[in-house]
Design a protein around this motif. Structure first.
Motif, PDB file in Angstrom:
ATOM      1  N   CYS A 136       0.859  -1.177   0.000  1.00 29.34           N
ATOM      2  CA  CYS A 136       0.000   0.000   0.000  1.00 29.34           C
ATOM      3  C   CYS A 136       0.894   1.225   0.000  1.00 29.34           C
ATOM      4  O   CYS A 136       2.072   1.156   0.356  1.00 29.34           O
ATOM      5  CB  CYS A 136      -0.948   0.013   1.198  1.00 29.34           C
ATOM      6  N   SER A 137       0.332   2.360  -0.384  1.00 28.28           N
ATOM      7  CA  SER A 137       1.134   3.592  -0.431  1.00 28.28           C
ATOM      8  C   SER A 137       0.477   4.698   0.378  1.00 28.28           C
ATOM      9  O   SER A 137       0.518   5.871   0.009  1.00 28.28           O
ATOM     10  CB  SER A 137       1.336   4.038  -1.881  1.00 28.28           C
ATOM     11  N   THR A 138      -0.145   4.310   1.504  1.00 25.58           N
ATOM     12  CA  THR A 138      -0.747   5.296   2.387  1.00 25.58           C
ATOM     13  C   THR A 138       0.274   5.779   3.415  1.00 25.58           C
ATOM     14  O   THR A 138       1.372   5.245   3.539  1.00 25.58           O
ATOM     15  CB  THR A 138      -1.963   4.690   3.105  1.00 25.58           C
ATOM     16  N   THR A 139      -0.133   6.780   4.185  1.00 22.03           N
ATOM     17  CA  THR A 139       0.805   7.440   5.103  1.00 22.03           C
ATOM     18  C   THR A 139       0.628   7.011   6.554  1.00 22.03           C
ATOM     19  O   THR A 139       1.226   7.628   7.453  1.00 22.03           O
ATOM     20  CB  THR A 139       0.610   8.972   5.032  1.00 22.03           C
ATOM     21  N   ASP A 140      -0.165   5.986   6.811  1.00 19.54           N
ATOM     22  CA  ASP A 140      -0.515   5.689   8.199  1.00 19.54           C
ATOM     23  C   ASP A 140       0.524   4.858   8.953  1.00 19.54           C
ATOM     24  O   ASP A 140       0.313   4.486  10.095  1.00 19.54           O
ATOM     25  CB  ASP A 140      -1.881   4.997   8.273  1.00 19.54           C
ATOM     26  N   ARG A 141       1.620   4.529   8.317  1.00 15.56           N
ATOM     27  CA  ARG A 141       2.720   3.780   8.938  1.00 15.56           C
ATOM     28  C   ARG A 141       2.268   2.402   9.429  1.00 15.56           C
ATOM     29  O   ARG A 141       2.806   1.854  10.389  1.00 15.56           O
ATOM     30  CB  ARG A 141       3.349   4.572  10.099  1.00 15.56           C
ATOM     31  N   ASP A 142       1.268   1.851   8.771  1.00 12.14           N
ATOM     32  CA  ASP A 142       0.795   0.523   9.114  1.00 12.14           C
ATOM     33  C   ASP A 142       1.702  -0.512   8.472  1.00 12.14           C
ATOM     34  O   ASP A 142       2.655  -0.187   7.758  1.00 12.14           O
ATOM     35  CB  ASP A 142      -0.662   0.359   8.652  1.00 12.14           C
ATOM     36  N   ASP A 143       1.363  -1.816   8.699  1.00 11.96           N
ATOM     37  CA  ASP A 143       2.254  -2.902   8.287  1.00 11.96           C
ATOM     38  C   ASP A 143       2.566  -2.884   6.791  1.00 11.96           C
ATOM     39  O   ASP A 143       3.698  -3.123   6.390  1.00 11.96           O
ATOM     40  CB  ASP A 143       1.642  -4.257   8.680  1.00 11.96           C
ATOM     41  N   CYS A 144       1.563  -2.589   5.935  1.00 11.47           N
ATOM     42  CA  CYS A 144       1.820  -2.664   4.495  1.00 11.47           C
ATOM     43  C   CYS A 144       2.650  -1.498   3.987  1.00 11.47           C
ATOM     44  O   CYS A 144       3.087  -1.506   2.831  1.00 11.47           O
ATOM     45  CB  CYS A 144       0.509  -2.767   3.709  1.00 11.47           C
ATOM     46  N   THR A 145       2.890  -0.499   4.827  1.00 15.30           N
ATOM     47  CA  THR A 145       3.781   0.592   4.430  1.00 15.30           C
ATOM     48  C   THR A 145       5.246   0.219   4.632  1.00 15.30           C
ATOM     49  O   THR A 145       6.132   0.948   4.207  1.00 15.30           O
ATOM     50  CB  THR A 145       3.463   1.878   5.216  1.00 15.30           C
ATOM     51  N   HIS A 146       5.495  -0.913   5.288  1.00 11.90           N
ATOM     52  CA  HIS A 146       6.863  -1.380   5.510  1.00 11.90           C
ATOM     53  C   HIS A 146       7.283  -2.277   4.345  1.00 11.90           C
ATOM     54  O   HIS A 146       6.471  -2.958   3.738  1.00 11.90           O
ATOM     55  CB  HIS A 146       6.959  -2.162   6.821  1.00 11.90           C
ATOM     56  N   TYR A 147       8.568  -2.281   4.074  1.00  6.43           N
ATOM     57  CA  TYR A 147       9.053  -3.056   2.922  1.00  6.43           C
ATOM     58  C   TYR A 147       8.782  -4.546   3.104  1.00  6.43           C
ATOM     59  O   TYR A 147       8.388  -5.232   2.168  1.00  6.43           O
ATOM     60  CB  TYR A 147      10.555  -2.817   2.726  1.00  6.43           C
ATOM     61  N   GLU A 148       9.006  -5.049   4.308  1.00  2.00           N
ATOM     62  CA  GLU A 148       8.809  -6.479   4.550  1.00  2.00           C
ATOM     63  C   GLU A 148       7.517  -6.693   5.347  1.00  2.00           C
ATOM     64  O   GLU A 148       7.531  -6.972   6.544  1.00  2.00           O
ATOM     65  CB  GLU A 148      10.014  -7.084   5.273  1.00  2.00           C
TER      66      GLU A 148
END
Length: 448
Positions: free
Chosen positions: A284-296
Motif C-alpha cells: 500500500c502507499s498510504t501514510t498511516d505507517r501501518d504494516d503494508c507501508t513497511h518493505y517487509e
C-alpha cells in the motif's frame, strides 16, 4: 379504581410485548453452505426459542427446514448472551426467487427473498466487495442496500473489519451492526473474513455471528461460484500470535492444500480464476505507517527474521490471479506485481496475460475512523488511488475475462475506475517454483 385497573392492564401489556421481543428473530443474514446451491440462514434471539425454523418456497410452494441454535456469550463484563440460529436450505432450484422467513412458534421475522445460484461453472456471477464498514459513517450502506434489493449482486464479500467494533459495549455495537446490514445480508449471501477489529476474545464475535463454510472453529474457507474459486483467509493469524502460532501454521498448510486442489487440471479447467481475499494488504502507499507501508510486510514475507510462512510466494507459485485486501481506508489498484517487480502483460495492455497476481485494496466503505491519505509520491507499482468512500464490483464474464469497477459514493455512485483482467490460460507464473511432486501426489490420492 378504573384508572388503577387501566395502569395494571397497560403494565401487563408492556410486559407481554417486551417478553415477545426477546423471542423475535433479528440480525437475519445469509451465507453459502457446502456449495452455492445451499444457503444458510442465520439469525439471533435473546431467549431460547427451542426450535429454529425457516419457511421458504417458490411459486406458492412452502417448504420448511429446521436447524439448531447455540448460546453465544459475549466476553465483556456483562456477559451479554443471545441464541444464534442456523438453518441450511439444501438442493435449491438454480436461479429461482425464493421467499422466506425465519423464527419459531414464538415469533417470525419479516419476509425476505433471495435468488438461488447454480453450482455449475458456466455462468457470470456479479459480486460487491468492500472492507472496513462501521456502524458510524457507513457511507456506502444506503447505496449497497438499494442495489442489492434490486438484484444487482449474487453475493457480497466483506473483507474484514465490522461495526468498529462488534465487542464494544458488551456486544451491543455488534448487535446494532448485524441489524444494520440485514437490509443487504438477508437478500444475498454475505461472505466474510476477519480483520484486526474482530480480535477481542479470540475473534469470538466474528466466529459466532457469521456462518461461513468450515464452521466457527475455522477462520478460512473456500467456495466456487461460476468460473471463480474464491479463498478467504485470516491475515490476523500473523499479527495476534499471542493466541498461538498453531493457527498460522494450520492456515498456511490448509491454504497450500486448497491451492493444490484448485490447480488440478480438471479443477482449473472448470474454475480457472483463483481469487484470494484477506484483510491486510501486502502493498500500500498510504501514510498511516501501518504494516503494508513497511518493505517487509509480515503477510508477504512471513515471520520476521525467519521469513517462513510468507504468503506472497505461495500465492504466486500456485498461480493466484487476483488478491483482494482492505484495512487501508482507501481504494488502490496495483499493476501486476511480485516481490516489488511489475509484471505487466504489455505496455499497452498491462492486465492482459499478466505475469503476476493483480492486487487491489478496497477498504473505503465507511467507518468512524475516516479515510487514509496517500503518499505524495506514488510508487511505480501503484496504478490508481482514490480516497473516495465506495466499494468494488466484480463480474466474472467467463473463463478468460474478469471485469472490475470502483464505485464512488462521494460522486453519487459514479464509476471512478474500471479494468479488465484477460487471460488466455491460467496456472503457475513463469518463474514460480511450484512443487509438482505435491500436485502429482494429491492427484494420485484423489483417484484412489
Amino acid at each position: 379504581m378504573i384508572l388503577t385497573a387501566a395502569i395494571i392492564l397497560f403494565s401487563f401489556l408492556e410486559i407481554v410485548n417486551s417478553q415477545a421481543l426477546w423471542y423475535q428473530p433479528e440480525q437475519v443474514h445469509l451465507s453459502f453452505g457446502d456449495n452455492v446451491s445451499e444457503v444458510v440462514v442465520t439469525w439471533s434471539t435473546i431467549n431460547d426459542t427451542k426450535e429454529s425454523i425457516v419457511e421458504y418456497g417458490i411459486g406458492g410452494m412452502i417448504l420448511r427446514a429446521k436447524g439448531t441454535s447455540t448460546l453465544f456469550v459475549d466476553g465483556g463484563p456483562n456477559q451479554h448472551s443471545q441464541y444464534i440460529h442456523r438453518v441450511t436450505l439444501p438442493n435449491l432450484t438454480p436461479f429461482s426467487r425464493y421467499v422466506y422467513h425465519c423464527g419459531s412458534n414464538f415469533g417470525w421475522s419479516p419476509e425476505f427473498w433471495f435468488r438461488s445460484l447454480s453450482s455449475d461453472e458456466d455462468w457470470s456471477p456479479q459480486l460487491a466487495i468492500y472492507g472496513d464498514m462501521g456502524n458510524e459513517n457507513a457511507q456506502s450502506l444506503a447505496r449497497l442496500q438499494e442495489e442489492t434489493q434490486r438484484g444487482l449482486y449474487d453475493a457480497i464479500l466483506h473483507v474484514g473489519d465490522f461495526a468498529y467494533d462488534m465487542d464494544t459495549d458488551n456486544g451491543a455495537v455488534g448487535d446494532a451492526f448485524m441489524r444494520q446490514i440485514e437490509s443487504i445480508a438477508s437478500y444475498v449471501p454475505y461472505m466474510t473474513c476477519p480483520g484486526n477489529h474482530e480480535e477481542r476474545y479470540n475473534f469470538s464475535n466474528y466466529r459466532e455471528r457469521f456462518s461461513m463454510p468450515g464452521g466457527s472453529e475455522s477462520i478460512m474457507y473456500s467456495f466456487d461460484i461460476g468460473p471463480l474459486h474464491i479463498i478467504s483467509i485470516s491475515t490476523e493469524v500473523y499479527y495476534f500470535m499471542y493466541y498461538g502460532i498453531k493457527s498460522l501454521v494450520f492456515q498456511y498448510e490448509w491454504l497450500e492444500e486448497d491451492l493444490i486442489k484448485a490447480n488440478l487440471p480438471e479443477n482449473r479447467e472448470k474454475r480457472p480464476w483463483i481469487v484470494v481475499i484477506g484483510h491486510r494488504p501486502m502493498y500500500c502507499s498510504t501514510t498511516d505507517r501501518d504494516d503494508c507501508t513497511h518493505y517487509e510486510t509480515i503477510t508477504r514475507v512471513g515471520i520476521p527474521f525467519l521469513h517462513v510462512f510468507g504468503l506472497e510466494k505461495l500465492l504466486y507459485d500456485y498461480g493466484v490471479d487476483v488478491e483482494i485486501w482492505a484495512h487501508e481506508h482507501a481504494y488502490e489498484r496495483l499493476w501486476p506485481i511480485y516481490d516489488y517487480q511489475v509484471y505487466n502483460g504489455s505496455y499497452e495492455e498491462p492486465y492482459t496475460n499478466p505475469g503476476a497476481p493483480v492486487h487491489f485494496t478496497t477498504g473505503s466503505a465507511g467507518c468512524k475512523e475516516g479515510r487514509d491519505d496517500f503518499n505524495i509520491t506514488r510508487p511505480p507499482w501503484s496504478a490508481y488511488q482514490s480516497r473516495d468512500y465506495g466499494y468494488t464490483r466484480l463480474k466474472a464474464y467467463n473463463k478468460t475475462h474478469l471485469y472490475f469497477e470502483q464505485i464512488s459514493d462521494d460522486k453519487q455512485g459514479a464509476v471512478i475506475d474500471s479494468f479488465w483482467i484477460i487471460k488466455d490460460s491460467h496456472g503457475p507464473y513463469k518463474y514460480s517454483e511450484i512443487n509438482w511432486g505435491k500436485m502429482d501426489g494429491l492427484r494420485l490420492k484423489s483417484f484412489v
